[in-house]
Design an enzyme around this catalytic site. Structure first.
Site, PDB file in Angstrom:
ATOM      1  CG  HIS A 275     -26.890  -8.423 -30.288  1.00 37.38           C
ATOM      2  ND1 HIS A 275     -27.709  -7.386 -29.888  1.00 37.38           N
ATOM      3  CD2 HIS A 275     -25.774  -8.305 -29.549  1.00 37.38           C
ATOM      4  CE1 HIS A 275     -27.090  -6.667 -28.964  1.00 37.38           C
ATOM      5  NE2 HIS A 275     -25.913  -7.216 -28.740  1.00 37.38           N
TER       6      HIS A 275
ATOM      7  CE  LYS B 262     -37.268  -3.616 -40.730  1.00 38.33           C
ATOM      8  NZ  LYS B 262     -37.422  -3.879 -39.302  1.00 38.33           N
TER       9      LYS B 262
ATOM     10  CB  THR C  80     -34.349  -1.205 -31.770  1.00 36.83           C
ATOM     11  OG1 THR C  80     -33.393  -1.228 -32.826  1.00 36.83           O
ATOM     12  CG2 THR C  80     -33.853  -2.054 -30.615  1.00 36.83           C
TER      13      THR C  80
ATOM     14  CE  LYS D  98     -34.520   3.248 -32.983  1.00 32.99           C
ATOM     15  NZ  LYS D  98     -33.391   2.789 -33.795  1.00 32.99           N
TER      16      LYS D  98
HETATM   17  I1  GPV Z   1     -25.451 -10.421 -34.769  1.00 34.25           I
HETATM   18  N1  GPV Z   1     -27.978  -7.119 -34.942  1.00 34.25           N
HETATM   19  C1  GPV Z   1     -27.310  -6.247 -35.765  1.00 34.25           C
HETATM   20  O1  GPV Z   1     -27.758  -5.117 -35.976  1.00 34.25           O
HETATM   21  N2  GPV Z   1     -26.129  -6.612 -36.313  1.00 34.25           N
HETATM   22  C2  GPV Z   1     -25.578  -7.821 -36.084  1.00 34.25           C
HETATM   23  O2  GPV Z   1     -24.498  -8.133 -36.606  1.00 34.25           O
HETATM   24  C3  GPV Z   1     -26.269  -8.682 -35.208  1.00 34.25           C
HETATM   25  C4  GPV Z   1     -27.467  -8.333 -34.673  1.00 34.25           C
HETATM   26  C5  GPV Z   1     -29.261  -6.695 -34.382  1.00 34.25           C
HETATM   27  C6  GPV Z   1     -30.387  -7.683 -34.482  1.00 34.25           C
HETATM   28  O3  GPV Z   1     -30.492  -8.123 -35.833  1.00 34.25           O
HETATM   29  C7  GPV Z   1     -31.669  -6.996 -34.060  1.00 34.25           C
HETATM   30  O4  GPV Z   1     -32.750  -7.883 -34.068  1.00 34.25           O
HETATM   31  C8  GPV Z   1     -31.498  -6.404 -32.655  1.00 34.25           C
HETATM   32  O5  GPV Z   1     -32.590  -5.592 -32.325  1.00 34.25           O
HETATM   33  C9  GPV Z   1     -30.233  -5.577 -32.572  1.00 34.25           C
HETATM   34  O6  GPV Z   1     -29.098  -6.311 -33.014  1.00 34.25           O
HETATM   35  C10 GPV Z   1     -29.947  -5.101 -31.173  1.00 34.25           C
HETATM   36  O7  GPV Z   1     -30.012  -6.148 -30.269  1.00 34.25           O
END
Ligand code: GPV
Length: 830
Positions: free
Chosen positions: A374, A567, A678, A682
């Site tokens: 991720h 976010k 994501t 939304k």
């Molecule tokens: I590594 N993401 C998160 O929320 N926490 C983390 O520790 C890590 C990744 C997120 C990414 O930042 C987003 O771009 C992504 O949409 C999400 O993971 C789901 O894949």
């Protein structure tokens, strides 16, 4: 087992078995019974909270009936099962979702009305299950919804944190963290005190040669902590399939407390062991996209991996199948590297406990696991110090070294000329202190590795995992672009929009197949449709304005352009770029005559999000937003032209109010840093447009909806390195408008300027996140948004067309891709 039960006994059970309510009458019966008995309340001692409790318990009964049938049915079907291992499940509220998914929302609504209560009031009594930080945890929650809705035999495994993500309060403009006591009343979990696993830590490894001359390793003399299962039913939408989310809770293995100590008068000492054990599942680490390297976190990871694998292996062994069939029966998906210890743990079980040879065991392991990455940001990639792993998990460290040895021998044979390759790809990072690189272990121990959006999946192949593509070939690496569940993020969050769509499509099929949305594109030029669409957006903005008035005490005009960025607060997500842009707007407005100012498109800039408690810079950003709000919102010259709002304690249920109310939302990460995002999905699905960088899923959203329907700006990922290089060697060339913004901050316009020095200095000194480099482009794009918004007809057209083209971003599509390309799993007909 079924055959052994006498027919008479079966008949008696069948006659008395719980059916669950179906009608309004039956619902009222169940809800009132729970309120009066389970909750011991009465008509004369009632409030919304008690009625929420009764309603939730009535639905829980329904779910558990379906849950039992599903588990029975899936066991009989004897198909491959999917296990999703995630340290985070950001579930939000469950009641509304349960009502929708079992199709009894209207029944409950009418029943509640008859009992004298309003559905909205009851739903809003529930507190969020907030066992996650942000996107990663919410993705896991959306995936569970889709897995159940598509009838996959799939379980989630996680930790039952006593404290989920902290509650955020804003006090004098600063973030304050308050514990979240979410378990006070949680009707959605079933404690399984009979499902426990003893987990070992520390200790030593004893080696001996058995009677057959075989080398055997025994891990012994460690501390034991007990894992207890808590099950949360996950109902699918419009199907009886109800899957399971199993969360582990830790407790002392020696019962409540040490009786010997207790009896000898050491009252305090007697609870120490108990507290130490319970600490493991006590709290969610509040970091997003950052690893902290703490021993307790490693304990959490092993505790959860070992308990889950034990459970999975126990279930497999009941089938009496041969070990080599394990990967045909079990797929385990690793949500980031957090569950990577499951790899050496399964290898340990197979060789130490089941007596398989190394190679047979290893091939089973690799064929079982898939790993989802991720992030490419180095500060978020997990590494554990070798001495720490040695002391906590001595046997696992041996196994990791052996995995590494086999792997490096293979690499050496394949690339005999590239000596440096061995250093670069070794699981063990050498240097000052030795570290275990978890991402490398996850790649080596999995048959597939995926990124979460196209750009991100390309980046992992060309940057952090480049060598592994050479070693394993392209096919091991794949992309599954993220998605969101349309049930929660369209139907629940925006019931009127969902209803409008259903009225044109002739039903709610689109909630199961989101690509059907394309049919509403035909109404993009339909006057009546546009009007209705606009009315719905307005009503959603009124709802949010009301909330803001109640909580922030600020009146915002719902006719203003609502500009939203919600976010986690992170430098790479660039809330600082947004707030600097807001200050620029404020300065521009201040320089205007009152007449000129009247012509400007009024705007409400809305921020929300938590900062990790130890993330100083993120906390500075929150403080600045609040200070700017204080100044701007109280400036009589400005009035409605600009308002700045920080929404406290942003979470899943607040997002359900916020996302439907946006005109424009901001997804403005430095190109190449946001793996997917994501919330961008939304917001567009709810009829808002986006201002964004060419990053993560923004790129695919643009491809789907068309570049005329999105406001893109800023430098591209491929140019970021070069710009940073220039900053290092030639210094930062500060954008002129941004310099004026900084002058205002430094001049004390927003309070004590010392508080913001760190924030402005980092831009001036190296501008790692390209805040200055992208500023002009950002401002210009914001200005163009004002112009387009004035033309409401054009704006509505863009918004409607965008919604109609969002079908691709359903998490149902994600799950089908994972099932096909990674798990090789099929649904089980309910
Ligand atoms: I590594 N993401 C998160 O929320 N926490 C983390 O520790 C890590 C990744 C997120 C990414 O930042 C987003 O771009 C992504 O949409 C999400 O993971 C789901 O894949």
């Amino acid at each position: 087992v079924e055959a052994e039960i006498p027919d008479s006994q079966k008949a008696a059970w069948k006659k008395h078995s719980a059916q669950g309510f179906k009608t309004k009458e039956e619902f009222e019966n169940e809800a009132v019974r729970h309120i009066e008995t389970t909750l011991a309340r009465s008509l004369y001692n009632l409030d919304d909270g008690a009625v929420y409790g009764g309603t939730a318990l009535a639905f829980r009964d329904r779910l558990v009936i379906d849950w039992n049938k599903t588990q029975q049915n899936q066991a009989n079907a004897d198909q491959k099962r999917v296990y999703y291992l995630s340290l985070e499940f950001l579930m939000g509220r469950a009641l509304d979702n349960a009502m929708l998914n079992v199709g009894l929302k209207n029944v409950a609504k009418e029943g509640l009305a008859e009992l004298g209560f309003r559905m909205e009031d009851i739903i809003s009594q529930e507190r969020d299950a907030a066992l996650g930080n942000g996107g990663l945890g919410r993705l896991a929650a959306c995936f569970l919804d889709s897995l159940a809705s598509l009838d996959y035999p799939a379980w989630g495994y996680g930790l039952r944190y006593r404290y989920g993500i902290f509650k955020q309060e804003i006090v004098n403009g600063y973030q304050v963290e308050v514990p979240d006591y979410w378990l006070d009343f949680n009707p959605w979990e079933f404690p399984r005190h009979d499902v426990t696993v003893d987990i070992q830590f520390y200790g030593n490894v004893r080696k001996y040669t058995d009677d057959d001359g075989k080398q055997v390793s025994v891990w012994e003399n460690g501390e034991i902590v007990t894992a207890t299962a808590f099950d949360v039913p996950i109902p699918g939408y419009s199907t009886p399939t109800t899957n399971n989310l199993r969360l582990w809770s830790s407790k002392s293995s020696s019962g409540e407390f040490d009786f010997q100590k207790f009896n000898s008068g050491q009252y305090e000492g007697s609870v120490n062991d108990q507290q130490r054990a319970e600490t493991i599942s006590a709290v969610l680490y509040p970091n997003d996209n950052l690893e902290s390297g703490k021993e307790l976190r490693l304990k959490q990871q092993y505790f959860w991996c070992a308990a889950s694998l034990h459970d999975i292996v126990r279930r497999f062994k009941k089938s009496k199948k041969a070990w080599k069939e394990f990967p045909q029966n079990v797929a385990i998906q690793l949500n980031d590297t957090h569950p990577t210890l499951a790899i050496p743990e399964l290898q340990r079980i197979l060789i130490d406990e089941e007596g398989l040879d190394w190679d047979t065991a290893w091939s089973i392991v690799v064929n079982t696991f898939g790993y989802t990455n991720h992030t490419v940001m180095s500060e978020a990639l997990e590494k554990w110090s070798v001495p720490l792993v040695q002391s906590l998990l001595p046997r696992h460290l041996q196994i990791i070294y052996e995995i590494n040895l086999h792997f490096l021998q293979y690499v050496e044979r394949t690339f005999p000329k590239d000596r440096d390759m061995l250093r670069r790809v070794s699981i063990i990072e050498e240097g000052g202190s030795k570290m275990v690189r978890m991402a490398f272990l996850a790649i080596i121990g999995s048959h597939k590795v995926n990124g979460v959006a196209e750009l991100h999946s390309d980046l992992i192949k060309t940057t952090i995992f480049k060598d592994f593509v050479k070693i394993y070939g392209e096919d091991k690496f794949t992309n599954v672009t993220n998605g969101i569940t349309p049930r929660r993020w369209l139907h629940e969050a925006n019931p009127r929009l969902s209803e409008l769509i259903a009225s044109k499509l002739g039903g709610y099929e689109f909630l199961k197949d989101l690509t059907l949305l394309h049919k509403i594109e035909a109404f993009a030029d339909d006057k009546a449709f546009r009007k209705e669409f606009q009315d719905i957006k307005y009503a959603n903005k009124v709802r949010l304005a009301k909330y803001i008035k109640e909580v922030n005490g600020v009146s915002v005009n719902p006719s203003s352009l609502f500009d939203i960025q919600v976010k986690r607060i992170h430098e790479y997500k660039r809330q600082q770029l947004n707030i600097f842009g807001v200050i620029h707007r404020y300065l521009t407005l201040k320089a205007m005559s009152p007449e000129e100012r009247k012509k400007v498109q009024p705007r409400v800039s809305i921020f929300g999000g938590k900062a990790a408690p130890g993330y100083w810079m993120a906390k500075c950003i929150i403080h600045l937003v609040n200070e700017v709000g204080r100044v701007v919102n109280n400036d009589a010259d400005i009035g409605d032209a600009l308002k700045v709002i920080f929404i406290e304690d942003y979470n899943v249920s607040k997002c359900e109010i916020i996302a439907p109310a946006s005109d424009i939302s901001e997804h403005i990460s430095t190109a190449g840093t946001e793996a997917s995002g994501t919330s961008n999905m939304k917001f567009v699905l709810n009829g808002g447009l986006i201002i964004g960088t060419c990053d993560g899923a923004n790129i695919e959203i643009t491809r789907e909806i068309g570049e005329d329907n999105i406001f893109l700006f800023g430098n591209l990922a491929e140019d970021v390195e070069e710009i940073r290089h220039q900053h290092t060697y030639q210094g930062v060339l500060l954008d002129e408008s941004l310099e004026k913004v900084f002058d205002a901050i430094h001049g004390g316009m927003f309070g004590n300027s010392d508080e913001f020095k760190a924030l402005t200095n980092t831009v001036i000194n190296n501008d790692h996140w390209l805040t200055s480099a992208d500023f002009a482009s950002y401002i210009k794009t914001q200005d163009s948004i004002d112009v387009v918004f004035k033309n409401q007809e054009e704006w509505l057209r863009k918004a409607i067309v965008s919604v109609s083209r969002m079908g691709f971003f359903s998490s149902d599509r994600c799950i089908e891709e994972y099932a096909e390309a990674i798990w090789n799993a099929e649904p089980v007909k309910p």
